[in-house]
Structure formats: structure tokens, C-alpha cells
Design a protein around this motif. Structure first.
Motif: not given
Length: 658
Positions: A187-199
Motif C-alpha cells: 500500500r503506497l503511503a499517502s497523506l493522512s488527511a483526517d489529522s491535524r498535520s494532514g489538514r
């Protein structure tokens, strides 16, 4: 060949992403800003302002405006080495993903080493899936991926070239991408958007694309030098002066940085030695993956304390990108440059860490400075790195200290003898390894670094093609030079104060002839005598060179006869310098610390230190007791005085001969 029309390069993303915080509190946007021939001024100082105040301060705003508008003439970004290394592209926006934007619709991702190894061993091929649905356009030409996209992809040389099915950005479109081959799934790592850093990262990207001058997003990349604490004593360490003058952060700075970690996708902790810094160890111990699922944690370490136990603790970080400093794979040279470190221990710790590498998710590269002491070992060090699959980063020493710089010489011909042969050999070693597809070269290709060393050497050879001889007449009536650690003379440009040359006073008193590069020699040149060439502020004498024509009329330097300079060594008592470990863990902030607001603060702190040493009878003490000597020695040629608990026999030179 691509038929795409050429467009203006996108602005550098660093002004919208990165802060590098020095121990002095000075903040710059990248390592190229004030290095590699650039002299960019700091954009702020954490001893005066908070990170947020600096991030949206006038200097950062002006930098973003210049980059967005492309008005970079006369600007540090105009001479950006990263732009040259990137073949005409500035650093792109950096994501916590396994892939980055390449050209057009194409994104480029490095296939993790472990998956690539297993795929090769199985002899299978992998297919790419988006949200579980396989793409149909495999092995597509790369230009088709760039121009047409629409789910085309190609696995080539350990890299994945692909586009999303609808040509949206895979880094931020919220979809999952996987490579599958039989039982192998990546699984290619991608942005964890639902997080403080992601936002925060998404907001920063929007503002980068818009060219915003004032940011709502916080920085997404921070590098911090928190202290100079170290457990070894490298004689040529660039932090020796700030350590000696106890430069520290104010109490608010490090907590301010740590409060930003949950917003970041990259946090690099530098020292000194990070593993000697209590707060760094606590950060590693207490970090939880859920604190920031997008974080890449990095550090630069001397490797002495990276034990198996500490290595295991790093598994909880989403990504690791660390560098271990090993300045030679020759034991004697290593322990000369890295005084106090044991070669076998450091190499063992590093190779154990390297055995866990799975780039790009877990990287342990090796940093090696290239200086006079190890230049002739360049080819041998490259061979060792290639044999042991080590990604080797080479950094030429060009700023400090003069004794190791590759652009300053006492005698260019003798000090560079064999360098060109070594460069040719190193080039052959790297080319052969690339042809053999050796893993070390795939991890870090040093081709450009070797060529940069060639450029440095060529430039030095050109500068030293014609030289101006200058004579130094050194007098040592007090027999002081033998008490100095590494006495020498440094010659400076009269206007820019750039160092032009140096010489070590190895023979004590007598005549020394220095040869200054003619094309670097200005109208005015001055010299200083220092009691230790590794401590350039420790001056004991200074003066200007004088040039006269045959009629004894003053001329600009190098236009006439350069008169010999007279150097008088003063009374000097050895200065005690405690081992670095003595200062270790004294803290990021103490009452004795210097919170620098201006570069002159360090010079002032050093002057106060030297005066205190003189009052205790150490260092350059001639000025401290000169009045006493003059008062007592009106008629005596030899004088005995007591000062600071010591007894001195002084030849005054004022009385009659015995």
C-alpha cells in the motif's frame, strides 16, 4: 523525447513550508540560503520572536512574494544550488507520501526496497490498483503518462511512474493506491488527511499554489539545532566556538518548536549529538504514532549512542530519515577527525541501523565531510560504501576550519598532490557501480557530489595559478608559541574580510613566506595571528601588509613590493579547554547561556571569556600585565614578576645587556 512546451519553473516551495532554526536562534528557509556560496540573511530570530511571528513576519512575506513573482535577480534564490542540481527546477512541495509530482499528470514514487527485493526474487510482475480497482494501462510510455495520464503506469528501475484515473493529485485526492503481485501487497503511503498535520499540509499546499504572502497554515517542515552538547571532541567541529561561548536558545524556543510537531510532515533534530540531549531522548520515548501519522522524523548523529535499544524505539515513527556522520572508513583517519569516537563502535551501530533500511520509509544514510585530512581516501571510501550498500552523502569543507578547507592552502601544490588522480579514480568507481546497478548507488548516487569536488578543486587551482609572495617575520621573545595549541596566521580581504590564506607557525620564530592567490588579492589585505587556527577569534597580533614602489611610495596590494610583516608573539600561558562531555547536558537554557540577537554577540562573549582567562593568568596575558612590566622594568633587562599565582621570567629588552 517529450514534446511538451517549456514553461517557467514553479516557485520553490520552501518559503511556504520550511523553517531551519540554528542554535543562534537565526531562522532560514533552507540549507542553500546561506551556504554553497550564498550569504542570505536570516529571516528572523527565535531569541526575539516566536515561530509564528517569524513565519508571517516581513522577511518571510518578502521571500514568498519574490518567489511567486519570479523576481529573484540579486536574491539568494537566484543562485540556488538546488535549482542547478534539479536541472532547472526548484524544490517542489513536499508531501508525506510515497510519491511526488514529476511532470504533467505523472507522479513518481520510489518502490520500498523490501517490496522490490521480494518482487525480484519471485520473478513476478506487479499491477497497480486505485481503491481496489486495477488499472489497465500497464508498462505505459512515460511521456504518455505525463501527457495523457488516465491511470497509465510503469514500473521501471525501482520506481513507479503513474497517474490517477481522473488525473487528480494522488497525494491529496483521498484514494488508496496499491501494488499487488500474487501474495505481495504494497500500500503506497499517502497523506493522512483526517489529522491535524494532514489538514495543515493541505492548507499549506493551497496557499503555495495561490502564492500567498501571509500564511494561515503553519510550517510543515522544521529543522532544529537545539544545543551544541556533544560527547566527542572533533577538532574541526563547526560548533566549537558557539559551544565555547555557551550559545543557547532562550527558554521559550524548544517548547515552541515541539508544540508545532503535530502540524508537521518533517521534523529534523540536530545537535551536537541528539542522543545526548535529554529533551530529544524524551521526545523519542514519548512519541505515539497517532500524535502525527504523517511525520517523518530525522536526525543527524555521530552514531556513538545509537544502540539496538534506541534503534527499536524508532519503529513507531511513520517514517525515519536519519544520517550518521562517518568521515572516513579508515580507522586512523576516522578517529583523527572524530576525536573520542571509536570507529568499530560507530560503524557497528550504523551497519545495524542500515540492515533495517526500507527506503523511502526508513532511511539511514551516511554523511561524510571531505576535507584535506581525508581527500586522498575518497575513492577507497566510495568503494567501501558500495561494498556495504551505504548511501554516502559527500560534503566539501569550504567554511571552517582553514586547516581543513578545500579552498584555502598554505602551499597549494604540496597540499593537493594526488587530488586529481583520486577524483578520476572516484569517478571510475562510481561509474562502474552504476553500471552494475549496485544498491549503494541506487540509494544515493554520488556522481554529482564527485563533480562538485572536481569544481572546487578546479576553482582552487585557478585561484592559485598565480600568487603573490608575502613574508612574515615572527618574533617570539617570550617563547610563547610552544605553549599555543596550533598557532598560525590568517590573511583576510581588507573589505569583505574573506579569508585568503593561512599558515601554521610550526617552526616557532623565524621567517615564513605565504603565497596569496593573485586573482583574489584586493587593494587592502590584513593579517591576524591566532593562538589556535581552530579558534580564529583567539587573536594575539594583527596588522596590514604595506606595499611600496621603488621610490617608497604607497601602492595597492600586489601592485608593488610587499613589505615583510612583523609578528610579535605576546606572553601566553596555555589555555585549558574542557572536553565537550564536560558541557554535555548543561541544558538548552541556563543562566550562563548566551541568547544571541546579533552575530557580534558571539564575538563579545569570546572577548569576555579571553579577558577572564587573562585575569586568571591564562591565554594572552601580555596586555593584562603590560603596565606592571613597564613600571618595573625601566632599567632591568630581565624581570621576575608574580601574577595570578604564577611566576614569570620576562626578558624586557629595555635594560642594558648583561
Amino acid at each position: 523525447m517529450s514534446n511538451q512546451p517549456k514553461t517557467a519553473p514553479k516557485p520553490c516551495a520552501y518559503p511556504w513550508q520550511q523553517m531551519i532554526i540554528d542554535l543562534t536562534g537565526e531562522v532560514v528557509p533552507c540549507c542553500f540560503w546561506s551556504g554553497y556560496g550564498n550569504a542570505g540573511k536570516p529571516l528572523g530570530n527565535t531569541n526575539i520572536n516566536t515561530l509564528d511571528e517569524i513565519w508571517n513576519g516581513p522577511e518571510y512575506q518578502a521571500l514568498r512574494r519574490a518567489n511567486a513573482q519570479g523576481t529573484l535577480e540579486g536574491h539568494p534564490c537566484h543562485k540556488c544550488v538546488a535549482f542547478q542540481w534539479g536541472n532547472g527546477t526548484y524544490p517542489r512541495f513536499s508531501w508525506p507520501a510515497s510519491f511526488v509530482q514529476e511532470t504533467g499528470h505523472c507522479v513518481l514514487g520510489q518502490i520500498p526496497e523490501e517490496f522490490g527485493k521480494k518482487l525480484k526474487e519471485s520473478g513476478g510482475t506487479a499491477e497497480l490498483l486505485e481503491d481496489g480497482r486495477p488499472f489497465s494501462h500497464s508498462d505505459a510510455p512515460h511521456d504518455d503518462i505525463r501527457k495523457l495520464g488516465a491511470g497509465r503506469y510503469s514500473l521501471w528501475g525501482g520506481w513507479l511512474y503513474f497517474s490517477s484515473s481522473d488525473n487528480t493529485d494522488p497525494s491529496s485526492n483521498g484514494r488508496t493506491y496499491e501494488l499487488r503481485s500474487a501474495d505481495l501487497v504494497l500500500r503506497l503511503a499517502s497523506l493522512s488527511a483526517d489529522s491535524r498535520s494532514g489538514r495543515n499540509i493541505l492548507k499549506a499546499h493551497q496557499e503555495y499554489q495561490a502564492g500567498s504572502e501571509i500564511m494561515e497554515a503553519k510550517p510543515t517542515m522544521i529543522s532544529l539545532i537545539s544545543t551544541a552538547d556533544c560527547n566527542i571532541d572533533c577538532p574541526a567541529c563547526s560548533q566549537n566556538t558557539v559551544r565555547l561561548t555557551r550559545v543557547q536558545h532562550r527558554a521559550e524556543t524548544v517548547p515552541d518548536v515541539l508544540a508545532h510537531v503535530t502540524y508537521l510532515h518533517q521534523f529534523i533534530w540536530h545537535g551536537g549529538e541528539p542522543y545526548l540531549i535529554k529533551r530529544c531522548r524524551e521526545f523519542i520515548d514519548n512519541f505515539k504514532t497517532e500524535d502525527n501519522p504523517n511525520l517523518t522524523f530525522g536526525f543527524t548523529s555521530n552514531g556513538t549512542m545509537l544502540t539496538a535499544k534506541e534503534l527499536d524505539k524508532l519503529n513507531k515513527f511513520p517514517r525515519i530519515n536519519a544520517s550518521i556522520s562517518i568521515d572516513s572508513f579508515n580507522k586512523d583517519t576516522f578517529e583523527h577527525i572524530r576525536k573520542g569516537a571509536r570507529y568499530e563502535q560507530v560503524l557497528g551501530n550504523y551497519l545495524r541501523a542500515l540492515s533495517t533500511q526500507n527506503a523511502p520509509l526508513r532511511v539511514f544514510s551516511c554523511g561524510m565531510i571531505i576535507c584535506k585530512s581525508n581527500f586522498l581516501e575518497l575513492a577507497d571510501n566510495l568503494r567501501f560504501a558500495i561494498e556495504h550498500d551505504i548511501g554516502l552523502n559527500l560534503s566539501p569543507v569550504l567554511i571552517y576550519p582553514v586547516t581543513e578547507q578545500l579552498n584555502l592552502f598554505e602551499d597549494f601544490e604540496s597540499q593537493t598532490r594526488g587530488w586529481q588522480s583520486v577524483l578520476d579514480e572516484a569517478r571510475e568507481v562510481v561509474a562502474r557501480a552504476r553500471k552494475q546497478e549496485r544498491r549503494a548507488i541506487q540509494r544515493v548516487d554520488p556522481t554529482g557530489m564527485v563533480e562538485e569536488l572536481q569544481t572546487v578543486y578546479n576553482s582552487a587551482a585557478q585561484h592559485n595559478r598565480k600568487t603573490v609572495p608575502v613574508e612574515m617575520q615572527v618574533h617570539d621573545d617570550h617563547q610563547s608559541l610552544v605553549n599555543m595549541q596550533r598557532p598560525g596566521i590568517i590573511v583576510f580581504h581588507g573589505s569583505t574580510h574573506e579569508v585568503l590564506s593561512y599558515c601554521e607557525l610550526r617552526r616557532g620564530a623565524g621567517k615564513y613566506v605565504m603565497r596569496l592567490p593573485l586573482d583574489l588579492s584586493p587593494a587592502s589585505v590584513y593579517w591576524v595571528g591566532v593562538h589556535n587556527l581552530l579558534e580564529p577569534m583567539g587573536r594575539f597580533a594583527s596588522g596590514h601588509f604595506k606595499c611600496r614602489d621603488r621610490r617608497d611610495r604607497a601602492l595597492p596590494f600586489a601592485a608593488g613590493r610587499v613589505q615583510p610583516a612583523l609578528v610579535f608573539a605576546p606572553m601566553f600561558v596555555p589555555v585549558a579547554r574542557a572536553a565537550n562531555v564536560h558541557f554535555a547536558n548543561y541544558g538548552e537554557t541556563t543562566p550562563q547561556g548566551l541568547h544571541m540577537r546579533d552575530p557580534e554577540d558571539i564575538h563579545g562573549a569570546y572577548v569576555r571569556l579571553a579577558r577572564a582567562e587573562a585575569r586568571s593568568g591564562h591565554g594572552v596575558i601580555a596586555n593584562s600585565i603590560a603596565r606592571r612590566v613597564n613600571a618595573l622594568a625601566r632599567h632591568a633587562r630581565e624581570l621576575t614578576i608574580h601574577f595570578a599565582g604564577r611566576t614569570y621570567q620576562i626578558l624586557t629588552g629595555k635594560g642594558p645587556s648583561p
